[in-house]
Design a protein around this motif. Sequence first.
Motif, PDB file in Angstrom:
ATOM      1  N   ASN A   1     -17.681   0.863  10.824  1.00 14.50           N
ATOM      2  CA  ASN A   1     -18.083   0.762   9.426  1.00 14.50           C
ATOM      3  C   ASN A   1     -16.865   0.526   8.539  1.00 14.50           C
ATOM      4  N   ARG A   2     -16.932  -0.549   7.777  1.00 16.27           N
ATOM      5  CA  ARG A   2     -15.820  -0.936   6.915  1.00 16.27           C
ATOM      6  C   ARG A   2     -16.058  -0.398   5.510  1.00 16.27           C
ATOM      7  N   GLN A   3     -15.007   0.165   4.925  1.00 15.74           N
ATOM      8  CA  GLN A   3     -15.024   0.614   3.539  1.00 15.74           C
ATOM      9  C   GLN A   3     -13.867  -0.072   2.831  1.00 15.74           C
ATOM     10  N   THR A   4     -14.118  -0.568   1.635  1.00 14.28           N
ATOM     11  CA  THR A   4     -13.083  -1.271   0.885  1.00 14.28           C
ATOM     12  C   THR A   4     -12.832  -0.525  -0.416  1.00 14.28           C
ATOM     13  N   ILE A   5     -11.551  -0.345  -0.739  1.00 10.22           N
ATOM     14  CA  ILE A   5     -11.189   0.274  -2.012  1.00 10.22           C
ATOM     15  C   ILE A   5     -10.233  -0.659  -2.749  1.00 10.22           C
ATOM     16  N   TYR A   6     -10.232  -0.546  -4.046  1.00 10.56           N
ATOM     17  CA  TYR A   6      -9.325  -1.326  -4.869  1.00 10.56           C
ATOM     18  C   TYR A   6      -8.329  -0.378  -5.513  1.00 10.56           C
ATOM     19  N   LEU A   7      -7.047  -0.769  -5.488  1.00 12.95           N
ATOM     20  CA  LEU A   7      -5.979   0.031  -6.067  1.00 12.95           C
ATOM     21  C   LEU A   7      -5.269  -0.773  -7.144  1.00 12.95           C
ATOM     22  N   ASN A   8      -4.776  -0.076  -8.167  1.00 13.40           N
ATOM     23  CA  ASN A   8      -3.989  -0.785  -9.174  1.00 13.40           C
ATOM     24  C   ASN A   8      -2.562  -0.956  -8.669  1.00 13.40           C
ATOM     25  N   ASP A   9      -1.747  -1.657  -9.434  1.00 14.15           N
ATOM     26  CA  ASP A   9      -0.385  -1.976  -8.998  1.00 14.15           C
ATOM     27  C   ASP A   9       0.469  -0.727  -8.793  1.00 14.15           C
ATOM     28  N   GLN A  10       0.298   0.267  -9.648  1.00 13.03           N
ATOM     29  CA  GLN A  10       1.089   1.498  -9.520  1.00 13.03           C
ATOM     30  C   GLN A  10       0.709   2.270  -8.261  1.00 13.03           C
ATOM     31  N   GLU A  11      -0.561   2.305  -7.943  1.00  9.89           N
ATOM     32  CA  GLU A  11      -1.010   3.003  -6.730  1.00  9.89           C
ATOM     33  C   GLU A  11      -0.473   2.318  -5.480  1.00  9.89           C
ATOM     34  N   VAL A  12      -0.524   1.007  -5.463  1.00  7.86           N
ATOM     35  CA  VAL A  12      -0.001   0.253  -4.313  1.00  7.86           C
ATOM     36  C   VAL A  12       1.499   0.470  -4.177  1.00  7.86           C
ATOM     37  N   ALA A  13       2.203   0.458  -5.296  1.00  9.34           N
ATOM     38  CA  ALA A  13       3.654   0.675  -5.254  1.00  9.34           C
ATOM     39  C   ALA A  13       3.975   2.070  -4.726  1.00  9.34           C
ATOM     40  N   ALA A  14       3.198   3.062  -5.131  1.00  6.23           N
ATOM     41  CA  ALA A  14       3.433   4.428  -4.657  1.00  6.23           C
ATOM     42  C   ALA A  14       3.194   4.527  -3.155  1.00  6.23           C
TER      43      ALA A  14
END
Length: 76
Positions: free
Chosen positions: A26-39
């Motif tokens: 089962n695939r789950q997709t989430i979206y992160l903002n730029d600050q979250e990805v950088a962290a």
Amino acid sequence: MTKKAKMSGVDPDFLEKQRLSLLRRNRQTIYLNDQEVAAIQEYCRRFGVKHRSALLRDAIMEQILSELGENHPTLF
């Protein structure tokens, strides 16, 4: 001791069912903002994490299981 000798008392059908039950289908997709990805990238770089999916899965499941344990149903 060989691998077969260690597992000689375990039913092979049981082991196969257990292995199949752990497959991630089962695939789950989430979206992160730029600050979250950088962290996340900084954390992985600093602590040598090579598999971000395992890191995120462990962190999410740890949070979910701890909250479920704290908020267990009560009778009264």
